[in-house]
Design a protein around this motif. Sequence first.
Motif, PDB file in Angstrom:
ATOM      1  N   ARG A  94     -19.469 -13.215 -16.772  1.00  0.00           N
ATOM      2  CA  ARG A  94     -18.064 -13.119 -17.183  1.00  0.00           C
ATOM      3  C   ARG A  94     -17.908 -13.571 -18.624  1.00  0.00           C
ATOM      4  O   ARG A  94     -18.518 -14.534 -19.031  1.00  0.00           O
ATOM      5  CB  ARG A  94     -17.207 -14.027 -16.283  1.00  0.00           C
ATOM      6  CG  ARG A  94     -15.736 -14.068 -16.686  1.00  0.00           C
ATOM      7  CD  ARG A  94     -15.130 -15.431 -16.430  1.00  0.00           C
ATOM      8  NE  ARG A  94     -15.837 -16.488 -17.126  1.00  0.00           N
ATOM      9  CZ  ARG A  94     -15.640 -16.818 -18.410  1.00  0.00           C
ATOM     10  NH1 ARG A  94     -14.757 -16.181 -19.133  1.00  0.00           N
ATOM     11  NH2 ARG A  94     -16.356 -17.788 -18.991  1.00  0.00           N
ATOM     12  N   ARG A  95     -17.149 -12.839 -19.405  1.00  0.00           N
ATOM     13  CA  ARG A  95     -16.868 -13.236 -20.790  1.00  0.00           C
ATOM     14  C   ARG A  95     -15.373 -13.155 -21.036  1.00  0.00           C
ATOM     15  O   ARG A  95     -14.665 -12.391 -20.380  1.00  0.00           O
ATOM     16  CB  ARG A  95     -17.556 -12.304 -21.819  1.00  0.00           C
ATOM     17  CG  ARG A  95     -19.061 -12.363 -21.893  1.00  0.00           C
ATOM     18  CD  ARG A  95     -19.628 -13.487 -22.778  1.00  0.00           C
ATOM     19  NE  ARG A  95     -19.402 -14.824 -22.266  1.00  0.00           N
ATOM     20  CZ  ARG A  95     -20.072 -15.394 -21.226  1.00  0.00           C
ATOM     21  NH1 ARG A  95     -21.011 -14.749 -20.608  1.00  0.00           N
ATOM     22  NH2 ARG A  95     -19.788 -16.619 -20.840  1.00  0.00           N
ATOM     23  N   SER A  96     -14.912 -13.940 -21.992  1.00  0.00           N
ATOM     24  CA  SER A  96     -13.531 -13.794 -22.439  1.00  0.00           C
ATOM     25  C   SER A  96     -13.459 -12.503 -23.239  1.00  0.00           C
ATOM     26  O   SER A  96     -14.175 -12.345 -24.234  1.00  0.00           O
ATOM     27  CB  SER A  96     -13.129 -14.969 -23.331  1.00  0.00           C
ATOM     28  OG  SER A  96     -13.065 -16.143 -22.569  1.00  0.00           O
ATOM     29  N   ILE A  97     -12.618 -11.594 -22.796  1.00  0.00           N
ATOM     30  CA  ILE A  97     -12.536 -10.277 -23.432  1.00  0.00           C
ATOM     31  C   ILE A  97     -11.374 -10.252 -24.431  1.00  0.00           C
ATOM     32  O   ILE A  97     -10.233 -10.549 -24.074  1.00  0.00           O
ATOM     33  CB  ILE A  97     -12.379  -9.176 -22.349  1.00  0.00           C
ATOM     34  CG1 ILE A  97     -13.602  -9.176 -21.415  1.00  0.00           C
ATOM     35  CG2 ILE A  97     -12.171  -7.798 -22.989  1.00  0.00           C
ATOM     36  CD1 ILE A  97     -14.963  -8.994 -22.087  1.00  0.00           C
ATOM     37  N   ARG A  98     -11.722  -9.908 -25.653  1.00  0.00           N
ATOM     38  CA  ARG A  98     -10.709  -9.907 -26.725  1.00  0.00           C
ATOM     39  C   ARG A  98     -10.580  -8.534 -27.386  1.00  0.00           C
ATOM     40  O   ARG A  98      -9.906  -8.390 -28.395  1.00  0.00           O
ATOM     41  CB  ARG A  98     -11.054 -10.970 -27.770  1.00  0.00           C
ATOM     42  CG  ARG A  98     -11.135 -12.369 -27.173  1.00  0.00           C
ATOM     43  CD  ARG A  98     -11.345 -13.432 -28.230  1.00  0.00           C
ATOM     44  NE  ARG A  98     -11.389 -14.760 -27.643  1.00  0.00           N
ATOM     45  CZ  ARG A  98     -12.507 -15.388 -27.249  1.00  0.00           C
ATOM     46  NH1 ARG A  98     -13.677 -14.785 -27.384  1.00  0.00           N
ATOM     47  NH2 ARG A  98     -12.444 -16.589 -26.724  1.00  0.00           N
ATOM     48  N   ARG A 178      -4.319 -10.532 -28.432  1.00  0.00           N
ATOM     49  CA  ARG A 178      -5.437  -9.617 -28.676  1.00  0.00           C
ATOM     50  C   ARG A 178      -5.154  -8.150 -28.370  1.00  0.00           C
ATOM     51  O   ARG A 178      -6.015  -7.416 -27.921  1.00  0.00           O
ATOM     52  CB  ARG A 178      -6.655 -10.064 -27.853  1.00  0.00           C
ATOM     53  CG  ARG A 178      -6.980 -11.538 -27.992  1.00  0.00           C
ATOM     54  CD  ARG A 178      -7.736 -11.798 -29.240  1.00  0.00           C
ATOM     55  NE  ARG A 178      -7.972 -13.243 -29.427  1.00  0.00           N
ATOM     56  CZ  ARG A 178      -8.619 -13.752 -30.462  1.00  0.00           C
ATOM     57  NH1 ARG A 178      -9.095 -12.959 -31.384  1.00  0.00           N
ATOM     58  NH2 ARG A 178      -8.785 -15.035 -30.591  1.00  0.00           N
ATOM     59  N   LYS A 179      -3.894  -7.760 -28.573  1.00  0.00           N
ATOM     60  CA  LYS A 179      -3.488  -6.366 -28.295  1.00  0.00           C
ATOM     61  C   LYS A 179      -3.874  -5.941 -26.876  1.00  0.00           C
ATOM     62  O   LYS A 179      -4.241  -4.770 -26.632  1.00  0.00           O
ATOM     63  CB  LYS A 179      -4.064  -5.403 -29.338  1.00  0.00           C
ATOM     64  CG  LYS A 179      -3.577  -5.754 -30.747  1.00  0.00           C
ATOM     65  CD  LYS A 179      -3.800  -4.666 -31.771  1.00  0.00           C
ATOM     66  CE  LYS A 179      -3.157  -5.103 -33.094  1.00  0.00           C
ATOM     67  NZ  LYS A 179      -3.400  -4.285 -34.210  1.00  0.00           N
ATOM     68  N   GLY A 216     -11.501  -6.800 -17.710  1.00  0.00           N
ATOM     69  CA  GLY A 216     -11.843  -7.985 -18.486  1.00  0.00           C
ATOM     70  C   GLY A 216     -10.585  -8.811 -18.700  1.00  0.00           C
ATOM     71  O   GLY A 216      -9.465  -8.274 -18.713  1.00  0.00           O
ATOM     72  N   THR A 217     -10.766 -10.120 -18.876  1.00  0.00           N
ATOM     73  CA  THR A 217      -9.621 -11.021 -19.024  1.00  0.00           C
ATOM     74  C   THR A 217      -9.897 -12.025 -20.136  1.00  0.00           C
ATOM     75  O   THR A 217     -11.039 -12.226 -20.540  1.00  0.00           O
ATOM     76  CB  THR A 217      -9.378 -11.815 -17.720  1.00  0.00           C
ATOM     77  OG1 THR A 217     -10.590 -12.501 -17.402  1.00  0.00           O
ATOM     78  CG2 THR A 217      -8.977 -10.922 -16.563  1.00  0.00           C
ATOM     79  N   CYS A 218      -8.843 -12.680 -20.577  1.00  0.00           N
ATOM     80  CA  CYS A 218      -8.990 -13.811 -21.498  1.00  0.00           C
ATOM     81  C   CYS A 218      -7.789 -14.735 -21.293  1.00  0.00           C
ATOM     82  O   CYS A 218      -6.648 -14.263 -21.168  1.00  0.00           O
ATOM     83  CB  CYS A 218      -9.037 -13.325 -22.954  1.00  0.00           C
ATOM     84  SG  CYS A 218      -9.339 -14.668 -24.126  1.00  0.00           S
ATOM     85  N   TRP A 219      -8.046 -16.013 -21.230  1.00  0.00           N
ATOM     86  CA  TRP A 219      -6.966 -16.992 -21.068  1.00  0.00           C
ATOM     87  C   TRP A 219      -5.989 -16.890 -22.226  1.00  0.00           C
ATOM     88  O   TRP A 219      -6.416 -16.840 -23.390  1.00  0.00           O
ATOM     89  CB  TRP A 219      -7.527 -18.410 -21.019  1.00  0.00           C
ATOM     90  CG  TRP A 219      -8.218 -18.725 -19.734  1.00  0.00           C
ATOM     91  CD1 TRP A 219      -9.474 -18.330 -19.367  1.00  0.00           C
ATOM     92  CD2 TRP A 219      -7.690 -19.486 -18.642  1.00  0.00           C
ATOM     93  NE1 TRP A 219      -9.744 -18.807 -18.101  1.00  0.00           N
ATOM     94  CE2 TRP A 219      -8.684 -19.518 -17.642  1.00  0.00           C
ATOM     95  CE3 TRP A 219      -6.471 -20.140 -18.418  1.00  0.00           C
ATOM     96  CZ2 TRP A 219      -8.499 -20.186 -16.426  1.00  0.00           C
ATOM     97  CZ3 TRP A 219      -6.295 -20.804 -17.215  1.00  0.00           C
ATOM     98  CH2 TRP A 219      -7.291 -20.825 -16.233  1.00  0.00           C
ATOM     99  N   GLY A 248      -1.802 -18.271 -18.215  1.00  0.00           N
ATOM    100  CA  GLY A 248      -1.688 -16.812 -18.299  1.00  0.00           C
ATOM    101  C   GLY A 248      -3.019 -16.181 -18.659  1.00  0.00           C
ATOM    102  O   GLY A 248      -3.933 -16.855 -19.166  1.00  0.00           O
ATOM    103  N   MET A 249      -3.122 -14.915 -18.390  1.00  0.00           N
ATOM    104  CA  MET A 249      -4.371 -14.194 -18.609  1.00  0.00           C
ATOM    105  C   MET A 249      -4.080 -12.823 -19.202  1.00  0.00           C
ATOM    106  O   MET A 249      -3.282 -12.059 -18.645  1.00  0.00           O
ATOM    107  CB  MET A 249      -5.035 -14.025 -17.234  1.00  0.00           C
ATOM    108  CG  MET A 249      -6.517 -13.889 -17.246  1.00  0.00           C
ATOM    109  SD  MET A 249      -7.389 -15.361 -17.784  1.00  0.00           S
ATOM    110  CE  MET A 249      -7.529 -16.310 -16.313  1.00  0.00           C
ATOM    111  N   MET A 250      -4.719 -12.534 -20.338  1.00  0.00           N
ATOM    112  CA  MET A 250      -4.689 -11.156 -20.836  1.00  0.00           C
ATOM    113  C   MET A 250      -5.608 -10.363 -19.920  1.00  0.00           C
ATOM    114  O   MET A 250      -6.597 -10.908 -19.432  1.00  0.00           O
ATOM    115  CB  MET A 250      -5.266 -11.091 -22.251  1.00  0.00           C
ATOM    116  CG  MET A 250      -4.586 -11.990 -23.250  1.00  0.00           C
ATOM    117  SD  MET A 250      -5.669 -12.282 -24.692  1.00  0.00           S
ATOM    118  CE  MET A 250      -5.476 -14.037 -24.932  1.00  0.00           C
ATOM    119  N   ILE A 251      -5.294  -9.114 -19.731  1.00  0.00           N
ATOM    120  CA  ILE A 251      -6.141  -8.313 -18.829  1.00  0.00           C
ATOM    121  C   ILE A 251      -6.134  -6.848 -19.259  1.00  0.00           C
ATOM    122  O   ILE A 251      -5.106  -6.335 -19.733  1.00  0.00           O
ATOM    123  CB  ILE A 251      -5.680  -8.499 -17.356  1.00  0.00           C
ATOM    124  CG1 ILE A 251      -6.659  -7.840 -16.382  1.00  0.00           C
ATOM    125  CG2 ILE A 251      -4.252  -8.021 -17.116  1.00  0.00           C
ATOM    126  CD1 ILE A 251      -6.554  -8.348 -14.953  1.00  0.00           C
ATOM    127  N   GLY A 252      -7.286  -6.220 -19.122  1.00  0.00           N
ATOM    128  CA  GLY A 252      -7.398  -4.804 -19.475  1.00  0.00           C
ATOM    129  C   GLY A 252      -8.840  -4.356 -19.323  1.00  0.00           C
ATOM    130  O   GLY A 252      -9.719  -5.135 -18.924  1.00  0.00           O
TER     131      GLY A 252
END
Length: 272
Positions: A94-98, A178-179, A216-219, A248-252
């Motif tokens: 798992r990685r933080s996706i930006r 991160r758009k 993918g997600t990123c805090w 919260g979590m960015m997701i895409g």
Amino acid sequence: MGLITIDESKCKRCGFCARACPVGIIALSEGFPNSGYPTTIEKIEKGCITCGHCVAACPAGVLSHRGMKPEACPPLEAGWRLTPGQVGQLIKGRRSIRNYRPEPLEPQVIDELLDIVRYAPTGMNTQTVSWKVILDEQEVQFLSLAVIEWLRTLEGNQVHGGKGMLKAWELGQDPILRKAPALIIAHGAADHPMTSASAMIALTTLELAALPFGLGTCWAGFLHQAAASSYGVATALGLPQGDRMLGGMMIGYPEFEYARIPTRNPARVTWG
Ligand SMILES: Cc1cc2nc3c(=O)[nH]c(=O)nc-3n(C[C@H](O)[C@H](O)[C@H](O)COP(=O)(O)O)c2cc1C
């Protein structure tokens, strides 16, 4: 009707239900395990947290809780534990996706994901975390802008990396969200003692649960910080009255895949 009912003709009297109950409500009617039938100790029944452990632990599937029937609790599939190697790859991979593909997310995917995440542990089984899902990229951008506007009001470097983020924003980047095409916010009552930790656990679970969906997600740590400090950002989130953002979590869908596992510090452990 009591808190639990059992089909005595099928009960194996193994005592697992009594041993599984975290609040010790279940006793065996006579003797110790392997002798009596389970029954609840009436005067402490109100301490039941409806965790369903009594129902889930019963190997014969014959214990029914007033709030949970065994028919509503699906049996576990064989092999559900996976191997340490498989789980290790999932957690380490798992990685933080930006960097996200500009592809909208179907609400159905998020529904499926949150349907898994609702099984994450919650303090005293309180299940008090709520979710706000934003699937509109423009709305996500609007929140990034709200954070940027808050950063502009601050003097000096009150937020670590604040100046760099303002600079990146001026260059057309989005260092806040991160758009990302979508955002998931965990929220709950500001004063509930268990909800904050439960939300963190739920979000951590969500990060891992998202992987098999190809997501993918990123805090969203900066948004969280801003929501706690800025009335403007908190208002822009539009959460229900009395609730606050708990994480919260960015997701895409990631724009690219990572090929390796980066190194991390060894675990700092003391053996007592
Ligand atoms: C509580 C928390 C808040 C975070 N907030 C942000 C954030 O706002 N923006 C961001 O790009 N990354 C954020 N991150 C991601 C971390 O930078 C990331 O986990 C760390 O660099 C390790 O990378 P990895 O997740 O790929 O292992 C956050 C992580 C955590 C746990």
